[in-house]
Design an enzyme around this catalytic site. Structure first.
Site, PDB file in Angstrom:
ATOM      1  N   GLU A 224      -0.924  30.498 -39.298  1.00  0.00           N
ATOM      2  CA  GLU A 224      -1.150  29.046 -39.528  1.00  0.00           C
ATOM      3  C   GLU A 224      -1.780  28.754 -40.847  1.00  0.00           C
ATOM      4  O   GLU A 224      -2.227  29.772 -41.370  1.00  0.00           O
ATOM      5  CB  GLU A 224      -1.956  28.429 -38.347  1.00  0.00           C
ATOM      6  CG  GLU A 224      -1.551  29.076 -36.971  1.00  0.00           C
ATOM      7  CD  GLU A 224      -2.822  28.755 -35.774  1.00  0.00           C
ATOM      8  OE1 GLU A 224      -3.560  27.868 -36.037  1.00  0.00           O
ATOM      9  OE2 GLU A 224      -2.711  29.259 -34.465  1.00  0.00           O
ATOM     10  N   GLU A 335      -3.594  18.069 -34.959  1.00  0.00           N
ATOM     11  CA  GLU A 335      -4.547  18.384 -33.743  1.00  0.00           C
ATOM     12  C   GLU A 335      -5.950  17.981 -33.951  1.00  0.00           C
ATOM     13  O   GLU A 335      -6.651  18.287 -35.001  1.00  0.00           O
ATOM     14  CB  GLU A 335      -4.531  19.950 -33.488  1.00  0.00           C
ATOM     15  CG  GLU A 335      -5.307  20.505 -32.281  1.00  0.00           C
ATOM     16  CD  GLU A 335      -5.422  21.919 -32.028  1.00  0.00           C
ATOM     17  OE1 GLU A 335      -6.002  22.408 -31.348  1.00  0.00           O
ATOM     18  OE2 GLU A 335      -4.606  22.769 -32.927  1.00  0.00           O
TER      19      GLU A 335
END
Length: 417
Positions: A224, A335
């Site tokens: 990520e 997020e």
């Protein structure tokens, strides 16, 4: 300095006690900003050992205007090589090849004479010499925010966007607005991420990132990277560039940036964990950051990461299990964590505005591509979205190609109480 259980936000004593228990911080530390009394003798020793492990000897140190200290560390003595599988690792200074179809615009090079599109505050006070890499120095207060020396750099609250999940991990609700492609083998991805500074509530985070994942809940790998505002990890509310990886579903392996061994950095211009500047302005100039990830199949199979047109470094394939071969899903989006203090959080995602507001106001991802199982670079195909609550945060695909979307939102509002 932002303390996880301090009175800076004027939280009620009950809420404060709840969070101190949640983060496993002794109640004696509440409101006490003296780290000498917060950690007992054994903990202090652990902290010092951890700082010694994290902060490698620097050939040069640069004090950033925002208070960070950037250490220029010998590239051969970086944290990556503390990993047991990388003890005799030979650094790959550049990829053996670039994926066919990837284009690179060197005008974004942060060391070029032209005005760069991307910079970090520490660049104002110096640069790291060749043969070194910049590492943001870890301080004692960083470990304090983490609650323990062992937890620093790891994800307290981890969640992968999943349509079948309730979004709750470790007792914390995660809100997502992401675009997903799966159903194939993936050997890379690319995206340009719009950079904003979202407002966050105490103890929460907001991020814009990509995920490349493989495996299942029993054996799950991920790599990520993106932009994150996180007061648990950092001493302020600035957007900071980050990387992350795990080989075991976030259990024992993996961490942010270079806070554990694994990721091999080769670039001497970009420091993960350091702030990104400038960022976008509502109704004004927009800033973005390019990310490319690809598996160097013509070399030794390492997963290379390119940031802002620079070959930043790589995740060696040997540190993964299922991801050592290929990814099974690529995801892009936002997020936030939602602690539901007094209702839904007011932590913003993206710009803090809904995607319907459009250009210059809503945050976006653009130029999305994947490298599929045929080693072909292409745009998303048969993609789908995961949106936990469209009244709080949403995502809007623009055009017919699926390679551009707006996303984000304010969190709590009349339709999201």
């Amino acid at each position: 300095m932002a303390l996880p259980c301090g009175s800076r936000r004027r939280l009620s004593r009950v809420v404060e006690m709840t969070f101190c228990l949640f983060f496993l911080i002794p109640m004696s530390s509440v409101g006490n900003r003296n780290t000498n009394t917060i950690f007992n003798k054994k903990q202090k020793l652990q902290v010092q050992q951890q700082l010694k492990r994290l902060n490698k000897p620097a050939l040069k140190s640069i004090e950033s205007p925002d208070g960070d200290i950037i250490d220029c560390v010998d590239i051969n003595k970086q944290p990556a090589f503390d990993h047991p599988l990388l003890k005799n690792h030979t650094i790959q200074m550049r990829p053996s090849s670039y994926p066919e179809g990837f284009s690179f615009d060197e005008s974004n090079d942060v060391s070029s004479n032209s005005k760069p599109k991307f910079s970090q505050p520490w660049h104002l006070n110096g640069r790291c010499p060749e043969g070194t890499i910049p590492i943001r120095r870890t301080k004692e207060e960083d470990l304090l925010r983490a609650g323990s020396a062992e937890n620093y750099g790891r994800k307290k609250h981890h969640s992968i966007p999943n349509a079948d999940s309730d979004g709750i991990t470790d007792g914390i609700t995660h809100e997502h607005a992401v675009l997903v492609e799966d159903g194939d083998k993936y050997y890379g991805m690319m995206a340009e991420i719009n950079v904003w500074k979202p407002n966050i509530q105490a103890f929460e985070f907001s991020l814009s990132q990509f995920w490349m994942t493989a495996g299942d809940s029993q054996d799950f790998d991920t790599i990520e990277a993106g932009i994150k505002v996180d007061e648990n990890l950092y001493p302020d509310y600035e957007p900071r560039i980050f990387t992350y990886w795990t080989d075991d579903n976030y259990q024992r392996t993996g961490c942010h940036n270079l806070n554990c061994p694994g990721f091999v950095q080769v670039d001497n211009q970009i420091a993960t964990g350091a702030a990104v500047s400038p960022y976008s302005v509502y109704g004004g100039e927009q800033r973005e950051l390019k990310f490319y990830v690809w598996k160097d199949i013509n070399g030794n199979g390492n997963w290379w990461l390119k940031i802002a047109e620079r070959d930043f470094g790589y995740w060696p394939s040997s540190i993964f299990s299922v991801l050592s071969n290929s990814a099974s899903s690529v995801q892009w989006g936002g997020e936030v964590t939602n602690l539901k203090l007094g209702g839904h959080t007011t932590t913003q995602m993206g710009s803090g505005h809904f995607p319907e507001e459009g250009a210059g106001k809503a945050s976006y991802f653009r130029n999305l591509n994947v490298i599929d199982g045929l080693q072909v670079l292409r745009g998303p195909r048969s993609s789908h979205t995961i949106i936990t609550n469209a009244n709080c945060y949403n995502l809007l695909i623009v055009g017919d190609f699926g390679d551009f979307f707006y996303f984000g939102g304010p969190g709590r509002n009349p339709n999201c109480p």
